[in-house]
Design an enzyme around this catalytic site. Sequence first.
Site, PDB file in Angstrom:
ATOM      1  N   LYS A  35       0.336  10.133  14.224  1.00  0.00           N
ATOM      2  CA  LYS A  35       0.883  10.760  13.016  1.00  0.00           C
ATOM      3  C   LYS A  35       1.316  12.187  13.343  1.00  0.00           C
ATOM      4  CE  LYS A  35      -1.445   8.147   9.368  1.00  0.00           C
ATOM      5  NZ  LYS A  35      -2.167   8.149   8.068  1.00  0.00           N
ATOM      6  N   GLU A  83       4.077   9.460   0.196  1.00  0.00           N
ATOM      7  CA  GLU A  83       2.707   9.312  -0.307  1.00  0.00           C
ATOM      8  C   GLU A  83       2.143  10.601  -0.892  1.00  0.00           C
ATOM      9  OE1 GLU A  83      -0.005   7.815   2.627  1.00  0.00           O
ATOM     10  OE2 GLU A  83      -1.751   8.212   1.362  1.00  0.00           O
ATOM     11  N   TRP A 118     -14.055  12.699   3.378  1.00  0.00           N
ATOM     12  CA  TRP A 118     -12.683  12.429   3.827  1.00  0.00           C
ATOM     13  C   TRP A 118     -12.157  13.533   4.738  1.00  0.00           C
ATOM     14  CZ3 TRP A 118     -10.833   7.744   3.601  1.00  0.00           C
ATOM     15  CH2 TRP A 118     -11.346   6.863   2.649  1.00  0.00           C
ATOM     16  N   ASP A 124      -3.020  14.016   7.775  1.00  0.00           N
ATOM     17  CA  ASP A 124      -2.443  12.843   7.131  1.00  0.00           C
ATOM     18  C   ASP A 124      -1.209  13.151   6.297  1.00  0.00           C
ATOM     19  OD1 ASP A 124      -2.217  10.242   6.384  1.00  0.00           O
ATOM     20  OD2 ASP A 124      -3.853  10.236   4.944  1.00  0.00           O
ATOM     21  N   ARG A 157     -12.208  16.813  10.632  1.00  0.00           N
ATOM     22  CA  ARG A 157     -11.444  15.583  10.842  1.00  0.00           C
ATOM     23  C   ARG A 157     -10.241  15.811  11.758  1.00  0.00           C
ATOM     24  NH1 ARG A 157      -8.616  12.240   5.904  1.00  0.00           N
ATOM     25  NH2 ARG A 157      -6.842  11.426   7.069  1.00  0.00           N
ATOM     26  N   GLU A 189       0.863  -1.179   0.000  1.00  0.00           N
ATOM     27  CA  GLU A 189       0.000   0.000   0.000  1.00  0.00           C
ATOM     28  C   GLU A 189       0.901   1.233   0.000  1.00  0.00           C
ATOM     29  OE1 GLU A 189      -3.486  -0.236   2.311  1.00  0.00           O
ATOM     30  OE2 GLU A 189      -3.931   1.910   2.161  1.00  0.00           O
ATOM     31  N   ARG A 190       0.670   2.101  -0.979  1.00  0.00           N
ATOM     32  CA  ARG A 190       1.532   3.272  -1.190  1.00  0.00           C
ATOM     33  C   ARG A 190       2.984   2.863  -1.455  1.00  0.00           C
ATOM     34  NH1 ARG A 190      -2.958   5.980  -2.088  1.00  0.00           N
ATOM     35  NH2 ARG A 190      -4.391   5.736  -0.343  1.00  0.00           N
ATOM     36  N   GLU A 232       4.488   9.078  14.472  1.00  0.00           N
ATOM     37  CA  GLU A 232       4.534   8.338  13.210  1.00  0.00           C
ATOM     38  C   GLU A 232       4.930   9.302  12.098  1.00  0.00           C
ATOM     39  OE1 GLU A 232       1.294   5.483  12.450  1.00  0.00           O
ATOM     40  OE2 GLU A 232       1.269   6.169  10.369  1.00  0.00           O
ATOM     41  N   GLU A 270     -10.975   4.315   8.773  1.00  0.00           N
ATOM     42  CA  GLU A 270     -11.064   4.023   7.342  1.00  0.00           C
ATOM     43  C   GLU A 270     -11.621   2.625   7.094  1.00  0.00           C
ATOM     44  OE1 GLU A 270      -7.075   4.963   5.933  1.00  0.00           O
ATOM     45  OE2 GLU A 270      -7.606   7.081   5.875  1.00  0.00           O
ATOM     46  N   ARG A 293      -2.615   2.798  17.057  1.00  0.00           N
ATOM     47  CA  ARG A 293      -2.587   4.026  16.254  1.00  0.00           C
ATOM     48  C   ARG A 293      -3.676   5.022  16.651  1.00  0.00           C
ATOM     49  NH1 ARG A 293      -2.837   3.597  10.420  1.00  0.00           N
ATOM     50  NH2 ARG A 293      -1.043   4.926  10.009  1.00  0.00           N
ATOM     51  N   ASN A 317      -3.600  -2.035   7.478  1.00  0.00           N
ATOM     52  CA  ASN A 317      -4.872  -2.583   6.983  1.00  0.00           C
ATOM     53  C   ASN A 317      -4.621  -4.084   6.880  1.00  0.00           C
ATOM     54  OD1 ASN A 317      -6.109  -0.058   6.748  1.00  0.00           O
ATOM     55  ND2 ASN A 317      -5.229   0.256   4.719  1.00  0.00           N
TER      56      ASN A 317
END
Length: 839
Positions: A370, A403, A554, A375, A346, A171-172, A397, A295, A328, A214
């Site tokens: 994070k 990304e 989002w 993000d 958010r 992923e990414r 993080e 998510e 997380r 994920n």
Amino acid sequence: MRGLLLLAALSLAAAEDGLDAWLRYAQLPQDVIKQATVPSGIVALNSTETSPVYVAGKELQKGIKGILDKSLNITHEANRSPSVVVGTIAAFNDSGISIETPELEEDGFWLSIKGEKVEIVGQNERGALYGAFEYLSMLAQANFTEVAYATNPSAVIRWINQWDNMDGTIERGYAGPSIFFKNNALVSNVTRVAQYARLLASIRVNGIVINNVNANAQILSDANMAGLAKIADAMRPWGVKVGISLNFASPQTLGGLNTFDPLDKSVIAWWTKITDKLYDHVPDLAGFLVKANSEGQPGPLTYGRTLSDGANLFAKAVKPHGGIVMFRAFVYDNQHLNEKSWKDDRANAAVEFFQGLDDKFDDNVVVQIKYGPIDFQVREPPSPLFAHLKQTASAIELQVTQEYLGQQCHLVYLPPLWKTILDFDLRVDGEKSVIGTDILSGKRFNKKGLTGYAAVVNVGQNVTWLGSHLAMSNLYGYGRLAWDPTVNEVEILEDWTRLTFGLDDTVRETITRMSMESWPAYENYTGNLGIQTLTDITGPHYGPNPQSMDNNAWGQWTRADAFSIGMDRTVKNGTGFAGQYPAEVAAVFEDIETTPDDLLLWFHHVPYTHVLKNGKTVIQHFYDAHYAGAETVATFPAQWAQLDGLIDQQRFDETAFRLTYQAGHAIVWRDAINDFYHSLSGIADARARVGKHPWRIEAESMALRGYRVTSVTPFEAASGRRVVQSDSVSGTTSASASVKLTFAAGRYDVAVAYYDMYEGRASYELYLNDAKVGSWVGDNEDRLGYTVTRAVDGHSATRATFRGVDVGEGDVLRVEGRADGREMAPLDYVAVLPPGVVD
Ligand code: GCW
């Protein structure tokens, strides 16, 4: 002639592919080697082949042979000859070598170099190995000074998170398939895994979670546990512990229970059993990483339980084995955020979700936060959650994976960005609370001895590890900062450059200059003033697509309309986010007068005509910044060209290709963002550049044969909003676009803007009066690792440039395009550029 050629070839450095990264141990010039004092042997105070001290001995042997061309023997017992001795404090003591070291902390080491005597003393085996790498790093940089010092880590957790899927995709990921997984199983050939562990050990990373957050529950199958054991065996000699990400619903999906409620007895029993079994396979498993209720991932909230209930479930299972749980903080609800509500935000989610839980987490839970509240954007303020967890252990993080930052196809050196967070003083309770040195070090609060760093990394099978040689400075820099967040970002770069490309001053100065310019330039040509990266957030997160940020759940909103832009996050009138910071910081962000320009639109909603502290309006700043950013990276190919012959040809060519690509894509970004806000606001560029391209000829205005004009989505992804695409299907006749040039005769750079999509390698030829200027193929999918799309859009937009073309007035320029697969040889424009013009 032949002899001459041969000589020339020999004098060029041997081609290098990047596999050895900063651990090349390239031989120093003879006159430099002469200045070095070399020990006569190596003593590694452990003879067990899988121990980090044994490995350190081997590494010293390899490095000294490579750098100084001296072959040394390794023994495992202390002797009288002046040697380099490496071992733990305990081993030194046992072998009767008297040492006087200051107090060392976990993973710390003492390094003493005195003449031919070198002592490398680790608090533990890992520390000893780190010390060996430190000594080799000095030698490789021709630093032969005598030293005697101890160094300890700023934090005990210095981990990597790979987002590798079990099917081998990442992923990414932008550097090829996983080195850990293949065909829904762990790989059996662990060569690259061990090589990776060596790189990580050299930057003092001590843990790695190898599967995507994920997470697939199948990681817990019997076969995969056995596979995991093999991975752990390959990394253990390098002092790197392995951990895994868990899927919260595993008891149901894998275990066949009818619930995954964290307080349910059968669920607790299931996790306990499976954890015990895991530790049978991997006795030193570092622990678990958990992404829950985020998510679409399952989590404790599904059963009305708290996040701490969820985290503690795992904490209790790993506790008897000494493991930890990285839980997380990236928890938010991407279903129910509503932009129509002025107060929805958010950014508020993390603090809200963790409210009231500070004293609820078990000792071995670490909340992983994070760096920013949204993000991994090009600029964010620090997550306010760092100020709220006083009793809970916490880690930051970071993301080495680029990304939102050019996906390793753009050079973006990240430590300066990370430093804006690590150096930030949150002033918790009115006291100094710098995130790196006070909070993440565990000094400011009682953090149960567990704090630290995790970095998302997308190392893949690509021989360069990250797909780009220059991107590796970010991985190296991560390790350096996790050990010591105060180390200077330029110093990090200079060390990395010397180790990676050699000691030439021009090489070091050029790479350092470009790298230091890269993040500010990227911010300039993407999203400014804290508005976020402005990329396609519902798609690949790569090229420009500002409107994708709004009108969805989002929550990465810009709230841009015809008159104004920005998120009002004040307490008095907005989402209240500013109030999540401690009072002194909250006051700064609450007030538009004291909010720094670079975060203005993060905290405030203002008219485009709002005047910044730098004296410009918001809209003019957007325009100017985008021109400035593209101009900066337009210098990169020429800066890099200075290094031709000073580094090996392979890495020179591969990097030149990426920097040239970046210069072109930065213009795509510049024009898309400027056109978008120009069209939205209707406010002209005071310097009359936006929408005006005197050296450009739009493809749709050229004489077309076999090409038809089409519109694109989003509109700003094409100059003049339209492109031409071939009518013919793959492989048959080519289409052409031609134009009679009216520029004065002279020497120009000719750039052709086109689109390079996935599933198609269209080919192109450029002619001037029927003489071929050059040709190229739309094969970026084979050469660059970014998330490719099947559309004509801001991700696929790219340019081919031919330099120094002699053009006569009235010459006819023609582009021939041959479609392939889905790629209908799309063309946007041709630019005939006088020297120095960036357009
Ligand atoms: O930014 C998002 C990424 C997802 C990622 C998620 C996360 C692993 O786009 O790809 O999922 O963050 O950090 O969990």
